[in-house]
Design an enzyme around this catalytic site. Structure first.
Site, short mmCIF file in Angstrom:
data_model
loop_
_atom_site.label_atom_id
_atom_site.label_comp_id
_atom_site.label_asym_id
_atom_site.label_seq_id
_atom_site.Cartn_x
_atom_site.Cartn_y
_atom_site.Cartn_z
N ALA A 170 -0.48 -3.76 1.92
CA ALA A 170 0.08 -4.62 2.87
C ALA A 170 0.48 -5.13 2.00
O ALA A 170 -0.53 -6.18 0.82
CB ALA A 170 -0.46 -5.02 4.12
N HIS A 225 -5.57 -11.41 6.68
CA HIS A 225 -5.67 -11.12 5.28
C HIS A 225 -3.89 -12.09 4.82
O HIS A 225 -3.91 -12.90 4.22
CB HIS A 225 -6.39 -9.59 4.55
N GLU A 226 -2.61 -10.99 5.37
CA GLU A 226 -1.71 -11.11 5.33
C GLU A 226 -1.13 -12.47 5.22
O GLU A 226 -0.64 -13.39 4.79
CB GLU A 226 -0.85 -9.78 5.37
N GLU A 252 -6.11 -13.74 -3.99
CA GLU A 252 -7.08 -12.78 -3.87
C GLU A 252 -8.69 -12.99 -2.85
O GLU A 252 -8.59 -13.13 -1.94
CB GLU A 252 -6.58 -11.48 -4.21
N1 TRP Z 1 -0.78 -8.53 -2.49
C1 TRP Z 1 -1.00 -7.38 -1.70
C2 TRP Z 1 -2.28 -7.47 -0.78
O1 TRP Z 1 -3.75 -8.29 -1.62
C3 TRP Z 1 -1.97 -6.66 -2.73
C4 TRP Z 1 -0.14 -4.85 -2.71
C5 TRP Z 1 -0.05 -5.04 -1.84
C6 TRP Z 1 -0.03 -5.18 -4.18
N2 TRP Z 1 1.11 -3.67 -2.21
C7 TRP Z 1 0.70 -3.95 -3.40
C8 TRP Z 1 -0.31 -5.17 -5.43
C9 TRP Z 1 1.26 -2.87 -4.82
C10 TRP Z 1 0.30 -4.22 -5.71
C11 TRP Z 1 1.02 -3.48 -6.00
O2 TRP Z 1 -2.40 -8.03 -0.02
ZN ZN Z 2 -4.45 -10.27 -0.79
#
Ligand code: TRP
Ligand code: ZN
Length: 868
Positions: A268, A303-304, A326
């Protein structure tokens, strides 16, 4: 005009942390106008830019068809700027520059799932880390924060038009088309920009924050999936409350939207106020998804949401700092999940993931520090090391500080850095200042690769009633990181009286006062010895309770002592760890199985009644994949499989009657809590699989009944697995029944693919048949993974016919979806540990792939893999 192809990796494209420079220009505001048509999309952008230091004005852009560009209302011609496949550069730009561009892009043919792309009937964005440059020319880097206003225009057959922030206007363009204008009041980097165009239904709710703000909550999904969104909605509200209570962080906008997408590369994405989710991480329903999947939905929703503060309000200065957001957000979502189910079991599950993915990654050719200092393709660094090891570093600091001081530290972080793009150093400095405890030594954890080895040795001296514990730490040499230093390792420990099973109250000057109930010793030298006095007999010692540090522990406890801990350790995590350590000794070092079996017989009957969820984990036997990752040379997957199978057969024989009795006595419907019912279901499935090992037709009958009489996916799938993997006579009809029931439910159908791909005796033919099935789809990462992930559950298969499967996918995806291609190729990263002739065979296969791939993603991964 200019259409650049996916750039080829030439010469050395490595980017270094040490070369970081501030951008010459910042963006005060951006006005975007996105007009979606069936065969192209027009993007108009107006950027109000301002100089902050000397240098060129640099706009990043990839695969964009530039129609026009104006600087302060003057149309620019090709002589006024330099344009290549990556960027548009204007030299000697004035200090205030209003840049207006028009570009054309093609979401309808974008298969990379990055930038703006069409997925079925839906247009969505994925801009982290560098997707925004595929939408418009922009300084697409996280240290440029701006206010976004977005107009989205599309055909009325797409009633839903979303972007970040507040809806400020909506209207008709003509009979055919309509538009919506959104404004996000918060300054944000471009990787958090999102927009969505489609025909979706919505589930609505609301939440009042601790500050009294009334927030509209919306989850968008296709109509038939709306009933599967309720768990996610409840979890969202729960996360919002949790962050207020545990970190003092309330939500800051008037709306929070989540959109479920079936074609998505990762779990996500935390776009400000407009999260975009893989359907697998938002849809949760007992009938269609498993308990494990429901737990995953809850952790990803949290998390999100938690990213809103750790990631969005405070973001990363550059992508080397990825673990800043992260690692901290994973630590926060793990803590949240510890409150949802038993904390011990959540810790067991998180550590199992760490050891199954991060430890092997960190011991092989793809090893890198949680904060790397160089990369070619940043997408290759969304790794277990950045996420999971990053989380462990935060956990260690929180363990040392205890609740109150850790909170004082995080409060200071939010006070200092709200609205900024910062570094790992800023985070550790704020924690240090807020808590009053110097944590700077933890920076070493962020900067070094490799899992430290922690050796411990205990000696008891009866005459003085003293127990001495010595520690030694070391790291495997790494060619790119020559001076490795000792790291601070918090060792949570307990001493037990071997006669009574009681725990000693620890007296030692070395123990850290931190408000947690375990004693914690901070070991931060190469070697050290600590002493405990008043120990009246040789104790049984439990180290690294709750896995207090991400290290490989080598402690010379006897098998009998581990068996003792299986029975008497009160820390559920270390009780589980004792079984795993014992099993590793049996399976890898040829230890006798007796103490393990005896301890299981002593422990499990009571545990099954007291805590079925924990009991279900105590039955864990390390997977073949994990066991293989512990072997650095002459690895024979067949040998590991034989040993593990033999152990499971012994366990099944020794506990046969108990398994049946337990299976028949357990009823998940009698449990009040979801987590307890989940434990009962997990335990019943384990009992069933052990019974079925004996080729017992009664076990098949029970599995068949379980399959037919349930409306719960964990029960149905657990039974189906037992039937299919054991080639039971009922297997074929149940597989057909499963397909008929769920053929229109993508997530359930994924399970149907996985259960077949993971058959222990699957062949190249099995995989071929699955990938030729009409429901197999190379445009849907979830479906690809349902087969590839299933196959990889049996390393014997992965390392034989599986090699060609992964190599073909990497080659195919190199062009279509290099992010995914690179990830799938990583399954083969430990090829060099194999025994001959397999080792050379895989090497040849990988070498053959080399001239056939072009993307930075796949090329960087392949080069690292071959460079061992
Ligand atoms: N920031 C996202 C998370 O960890 C990670 C993520 C979602 C991502 N889609 C992606 C990273 C596509 C690279 C490419 O919650
Ligand atoms: Zn994340």
């Amino acid at each position: 005009m200019n259409i650049a192809a996916n750039p080829v990796v030439e010469a050395d494209q490595t980017i270094y942390l040490k070369d970081y420079q501030k951008p010459a220009f910042l963006v005060d505001s951006i006005n975007l106008d996105i007009q979606v048509y069936a065969d192209h999309t027009i993007v108009n952008a107006i950027l109000e830019m301002q100089r902050q230091t000397e240098g060129d004005l640099v706009l990043l852009g990839r695969d964009l068809e530039l129609k026009s560009i104006h600087l302060n209302s003057q149309q620019l011609t090709e002589n006024d700027y330099q344009l290549d496949a990556e960027q548009l550069v204007i030299q000697n730009a004035p200090d205030r520059a209003r840049i207006e561009t028009q570009v054309v892009i093609h979401p309808e043919s974008n298969t990379m799932l990055e930038g703006l792309y069409q997925a079925g009937d839906l247009f969505v964005t994925q801009n982290e880390p560098e997707g925004f440059r595929k939408i418009t020319f922009y300084p697409d880097r996280p240290d440029v924060l701006s206010v976004f206003t977005t107009r989205v225009e599309a055909d009325k057959k797409y009633p839903v038009l979303l972007a970040n922030g507040n809806l400020i206007e909506k209207g008709e363009v003509d009979a055919q088309r309509h538009y919506a204008i959104w404004q996000d009041p918060t300054k944000k980097p471009s990787y958090l920009f999102a927009c969505v165009v489609g025909d979706l239904a919505v589930l609505k709710d609301s939440y009042v924050t601790s500050e009294g703000r009334n927030v509209a909550l919306e989850i968008y999904a296709v109509e038939k999936d709306i009933p599967k969104c309720h768990i996610a909605m409840e979890t969202l509200k729960h996360s919002m409350r949790w962050d207020e209570e545990h970190y003092g962080l309330p939500y800051d906008l008037d709306n929070y939207m989540i959109v479920a997408v079936s074609q998505f590369n990762m779990g996500a994405m935390e776009n400000k106020g407009l999260n975009i989710f893989n359907t697998s991480c938002v849809l949760a329903d007992e009938e269609y998804t498993t308990d494990a999947a429901i737990m995953r939905v809850q952790s990803v929703i949290a998390h999100e949401y938690f990213h809103n503060w750790t990631g969005n309000r405070i973001t990363c200065r550059d992508w080397f700092q990825l673990c800043l957001k992260e690692g901290l957000t994973v630590f926060r979502d793990q803590s949240f999940s510890e409150d949802l189910q038993s904390a011990a079991v959540q810790r067991i599950d998180d550590v199992a993931v760490l050891k199954a993915h991060q430890f092997p990654e960190d011991s092989g050719p793809l090893s890198h520090p949680p904060r790397p200092d160089h990369f070619v393709e940043i997408n290759n660094f969304y790794t277990a090391t950045v996420y999971e090891k990053g989380a462990e570093i935060n956990r260690m600091m929180s363990t040392l500080l205890g609740k109150e001081k850790f909170r004082a530290g995080t409060d200071e972080y939010f006070r200092r850095h709200d609205g900024q793009a910062v570094t790992v150093e800023d985070w550790v400095a704020a924690l240090t200042a807020g808590s009053g405890v110097d944590l700077s030594a933890f920076l070493t954890w962020y900067n070094q690769p490799g899992t430290p080895k922690l050796q411990a040795h205990g000696e008891y001296e009866a005459s003085t009633q003293t127990y001495r514990l010595s520690f030694k730490q070391s790291l495997k040499a790494h060619p790119k990181y020559p001076d490795l230093k000792a790291v601070p390792i918090p060792v949570a420990l307990a001493l037990f009286n071997a006669e009574t099973g009681e725990q000693y109250t620890l007296q030692s000057e070395a123990l850290f006062e931190n408000g947690v109930k375990d004693g914690v010793y901070l070991f931060d030298q190469d070697e050290a010895t600590i002493e405990f006095s008043g120990i009246n007999a040789k104790p049984v010692v439990s180290l690294l309770r709750n896995f207090s540090a991400p290290v490989n522990l080598e402690f010379d406890a006897s098998d009998a002592e581990l068996a003792f801990l299986m029975q008497y350790e009160t820390n559920g995590f270390n009780q589980w760890q004792a079984t795993q350590t014992l099993l590793e000794r049996i399976l890898l070092n040829g230890h006798a199985v007796e103490s393990y079996l005896q301890a299981m017989k002593n422990t499990v009957p009571a545990l099954v009644n007291q805590d079925p969820l924990l009991a279900s984990r105590i039955f864990d036997v390390p997977t073949e994949g994990y066991l293989g990752s512990r072997i650095d040379q002459h690895y024979s997957p067949v040998d590991i499989q034989e040993k593990r199978e033999a152990l499971l057969n012994t366990l099944a024989r020794e506990l046969g009657a108990f398994c049946k009795e337990t299976y028949l006595s357990l009823d998940p419907d009698l449990q009040k809590e979801f987590s307890q019912a989940m434990g009962v279901r997990a335990l019943k499935n384990i009992m069933l699989s052990l019974m079925a090992r004996q080729g017992d037709t009664e076990a098949f009958d029970l599995a068949h009944q379980q399959y037919q009489n349930t409306g719960n996916m964990s029960e149905r799938l657990g039974a189906l697995r037992v039937l299919v993997w054991n080639d039971a006579p009922q297997a074929e009809s149940c597989l057909q029944d499963f397909y008929d029931r769920f053929k229109d439910e993508a997530l359930s159908l994924d399970q149907w693919f996985t259960v077949q791909a993971s058959h222990p005796n699957a062949t190249a033919e099995t995989i071929h048949t699955l990938t030729q099935h009409p429901d197999y789809d190379l445009g849907t990462p979830n479906r690809i993974r349902s087969v590839s992930g299933g196959l990889n559950m049996n390393p014997v298969n992965t390392w034989s016919f599986g090699v060609q499967h992964y190599i073909h996918l990497a080659k195919y995806l190199d062009e279509k979806n290099p992010i995914l291609g690179s990830r799938l190729l990583q399954v083969l990263s430990r090829w060099y540990t194999l025994d001959e002739p397999q080792r050379s065979q895989v090497q040849v296969a990988l070498e053959t792939l080399k001239p056939l791939v072009k993307s930075k993603n796949v090329v960087e991964t392949l080069n690292s893999m071959l460079n061992v």
